[in-house]
Design an enzyme around this catalytic site. Structure first.
Site, mmCIF file in Angstrom:
data_model
loop_
_atom_site.group_PDB
_atom_site.id
_atom_site.type_symbol
_atom_site.label_atom_id
_atom_site.label_comp_id
_atom_site.label_asym_id
_atom_site.label_seq_id
_atom_site.Cartn_x
_atom_site.Cartn_y
_atom_site.Cartn_z
ATOM 1 N N SER A 113 76.247 122.717 43.389
ATOM 2 C CA SER A 113 75.303 121.584 43.499
ATOM 3 C C SER A 113 74.206 121.742 44.554
ATOM 4 O O SER A 113 73.353 120.866 44.679
ATOM 5 C CB SER A 113 76.033 120.252 43.779
ATOM 6 O OG SER A 113 76.599 119.728 42.597
ATOM 7 N N THR A 114 74.222 122.845 45.317
ATOM 8 C CA THR A 114 73.247 122.929 46.423
ATOM 9 C C THR A 114 71.927 123.587 46.029
ATOM 10 O O THR A 114 71.069 123.804 46.884
ATOM 11 C CB THR A 114 73.828 123.673 47.648
ATOM 12 O OG1 THR A 114 74.027 125.047 47.315
ATOM 13 C CG2 THR A 114 75.120 123.037 48.109
ATOM 14 N N GLY A 115 71.782 123.916 44.744
ATOM 15 C CA GLY A 115 70.523 124.500 44.278
ATOM 16 C C GLY A 115 69.725 123.456 43.518
ATOM 17 O O GLY A 115 69.244 122.468 44.081
ATOM 18 N N VAL A 129 72.756 130.125 39.393
ATOM 19 C CA VAL A 129 73.903 131.027 39.278
ATOM 20 C C VAL A 129 74.444 131.023 37.839
ATOM 21 O O VAL A 129 74.957 132.036 37.346
ATOM 22 C CB VAL A 129 74.976 130.654 40.331
ATOM 23 C CG1 VAL A 129 75.686 129.357 40.030
ATOM 24 C CG2 VAL A 129 75.969 131.780 40.517
ATOM 25 N N ASP A 130 74.309 129.909 37.148
ATOM 26 C CA ASP A 130 74.731 129.785 35.747
ATOM 27 C C ASP A 130 74.005 130.825 34.877
ATOM 28 O O ASP A 130 74.630 131.580 34.108
ATOM 29 C CB ASP A 130 74.394 128.353 35.289
ATOM 30 C CG ASP A 130 75.028 127.961 33.974
ATOM 31 O OD1 ASP A 130 75.842 128.727 33.457
ATOM 32 O OD2 ASP A 130 74.708 126.864 33.475
ATOM 33 N N TYR A 159 70.629 121.066 41.783
ATOM 34 C CA TYR A 159 71.162 119.703 41.881
ATOM 35 C C TYR A 159 70.981 119.054 43.255
ATOM 36 O O TYR A 159 71.401 117.914 43.469
ATOM 37 C CB TYR A 159 72.632 119.668 41.432
ATOM 38 C CG TYR A 159 72.837 119.752 39.928
ATOM 39 C CD1 TYR A 159 71.751 119.783 39.044
ATOM 40 C CD2 TYR A 159 74.113 119.799 39.385
ATOM 41 C CE1 TYR A 159 71.942 119.868 37.679
ATOM 42 C CE2 TYR A 159 74.302 119.868 37.999
ATOM 43 C CZ TYR A 159 73.216 119.906 37.158
ATOM 44 O OH TYR A 159 73.403 119.980 35.788
ATOM 45 N N ASP A 165 75.935 138.418 45.556
ATOM 46 C CA ASP A 165 75.737 137.975 44.174
ATOM 47 C C ASP A 165 77.135 137.836 43.565
ATOM 48 O O ASP A 165 77.874 138.827 43.456
ATOM 49 C CB ASP A 165 74.914 139.039 43.446
ATOM 50 C CG ASP A 165 74.748 138.751 41.960
ATOM 51 O OD1 ASP A 165 75.402 137.812 41.444
ATOM 52 O OD2 ASP A 165 73.984 139.486 41.322
ATOM 53 N N ILE A 166 77.495 136.632 43.170
ATOM 54 C CA ILE A 166 78.871 136.365 42.717
ATOM 55 C C ILE A 166 79.250 137.184 41.478
ATOM 56 O O ILE A 166 80.426 137.462 41.250
ATOM 57 C CB ILE A 166 79.058 134.845 42.470
ATOM 58 C CG1 ILE A 166 80.539 134.457 42.529
ATOM 59 C CG2 ILE A 166 78.420 134.392 41.159
ATOM 60 C CD1 ILE A 166 80.779 132.955 42.650
ATOM 61 N N ASN A 200 76.322 123.136 33.771
ATOM 62 C CA ASN A 200 75.886 121.761 33.474
ATOM 63 C C ASN A 200 76.778 121.220 32.357
ATOM 64 O O ASN A 200 77.564 121.959 31.760
ATOM 65 C CB ASN A 200 74.394 121.713 33.102
ATOM 66 C CG ASN A 200 74.084 122.576 31.901
ATOM 67 O OD1 ASN A 200 74.653 122.379 30.830
ATOM 68 N ND2 ASN A 200 73.209 123.546 32.064
HETATM 69 N N1 AR6 Z 1 75.486 134.446 43.292
HETATM 70 C C1 AR6 Z 1 75.936 133.455 44.108
HETATM 71 N N2 AR6 Z 1 75.256 132.311 44.327
HETATM 72 C C2 AR6 Z 1 74.086 132.152 43.681
HETATM 73 C C3 AR6 Z 1 73.541 133.121 42.813
HETATM 74 C C4 AR6 Z 1 74.305 134.323 42.622
HETATM 75 N N3 AR6 Z 1 73.874 135.298 41.823
HETATM 76 N N4 AR6 Z 1 72.358 132.657 42.338
HETATM 77 C C5 AR6 Z 1 72.155 131.443 42.894
HETATM 78 N N5 AR6 Z 1 73.195 131.135 43.716
HETATM 79 P P1 AR6 Z 1 72.417 126.367 41.286
HETATM 80 P P2 AR6 Z 1 73.531 123.653 41.018
HETATM 81 C C6 AR6 Z 1 73.404 129.935 44.531
HETATM 82 O O1 AR6 Z 1 71.041 125.854 41.184
HETATM 83 O O2 AR6 Z 1 72.763 123.178 42.183
HETATM 84 C C7 AR6 Z 1 71.720 125.440 36.462
HETATM 85 O O3 AR6 Z 1 70.557 125.383 35.717
HETATM 86 C C8 AR6 Z 1 72.203 129.127 44.928
HETATM 87 O O4 AR6 Z 1 71.540 129.720 46.033
HETATM 88 O O5 AR6 Z 1 72.784 127.613 40.556
HETATM 89 O O6 AR6 Z 1 74.992 123.291 40.912
HETATM 90 C C9 AR6 Z 1 72.914 124.835 35.709
HETATM 91 O O7 AR6 Z 1 72.839 125.065 34.337
HETATM 92 C C10 AR6 Z 1 72.835 127.785 45.301
HETATM 93 O O8 AR6 Z 1 73.249 127.784 46.670
HETATM 94 O O9 AR6 Z 1 73.520 125.257 40.821
HETATM 95 C C11 AR6 Z 1 72.776 123.382 36.038
HETATM 96 O O10 AR6 Z 1 71.852 122.743 35.178
HETATM 97 C C12 AR6 Z 1 74.083 127.731 44.425
HETATM 98 O O11 AR6 Z 1 74.202 129.022 43.796
HETATM 99 C C13 AR6 Z 1 72.252 123.365 37.443
HETATM 100 O O12 AR6 Z 1 71.579 124.618 37.612
HETATM 101 C C14 AR6 Z 1 74.047 126.662 43.352
HETATM 102 O O13 AR6 Z 1 72.732 126.560 42.832
HETATM 103 C C15 AR6 Z 1 73.341 123.299 38.460
HETATM 104 O O14 AR6 Z 1 72.780 123.136 39.731
#
Ligand code: AR6
Length: 167
Positions: free
Chosen positions: A116-118, A32-33, A120, A9-10, A23
């Protein structure tokens, strides 16, 4: 070891800066945001609100509130739409602009999530290759410790494969 990969967990990391996959509005969201804003407390959002906006591929910096990190670098990854909207270049820009901002703030250790891998939906293998290549290229000329923080098993496996034998 300038580049490492961990599954974690970052928000729990004690590094100079963690990167947030934000975003354009910088107002928080899911993934993660959401976790970073929840764990870091309201000062991060206050600073983000003052900054107001971040273009896709660019990065901005705030303090890290209640987190152990000193800074949060917020970058906005591209939404995957089949690769026809400059997603590759925009994702490279996320990593490069975050690293540049880190250097400008004398940051020595920085942790990246898999931008971007979640939500997005960027294909994970392609995103991992871009992340690793962009970081490798950048640290040839800068003294920075970079940690790739994976949260899911697939990304962790991909990054380990890509970084095998590197350090
Ligand atoms: N620690 C590390 N990595 C994490 C954690 C954590 N606690 N939680 C999730 N991840 P995403 P995106 C990973 O969806 O695709 C938001 O709503 C997760 O498994 O967080 O860039 C923003 O506001 C994945 O591999 O980000 C934007 O609207 C990675 O973080 C949008 O999501 C990125 O997933 C951005 O989408």
């Amino acid at each position: 070891m300038p580049i490492t990969v961990i599954k974690a967990d970052i928000t729990k990391l004690k590094v100079d800066a963690i990167v947030n996959a934000a975003n354009n509005s910088l107002l928080g969201g899911g993934g993660v945001d959401g976790v970073i804003h929840k764990a870091g407390g309201p000062t991060i959002l206050e600073e983000c609100t003052k900054i107001g906006w971040c273009k896709t591929g660019e990065a901005v910096i705030t303090t890290a509130g209640l987190l152990d990190a000193k800074y949060v670098i917020h970058t906005v990854g591209p939404v995957w739409s089949g690769g026809v909207n400059d997603e590759e270049l925009l994702l490279q820009n996320c990593y490069r602009n975050s690293l540049k901002l880190a250097v400008a703030h004398k940051i020595k250790s920085i942790a990246f999530p898999n931008i971007s891998t979640g939500v997005y939906r960027y294909p994970k293998f392609d995103a991992a290759k871009i992340a690793v290549n962009t970081v490798k290229d950048f640290i040839k000329e800068h003294n920075l410790q970079v940690i790739f923080v994976c949260f899911d098993e697939e990304n962790y496996y991909l990054y380990q494969c890509l970084l095998k034998g590197e350090n």
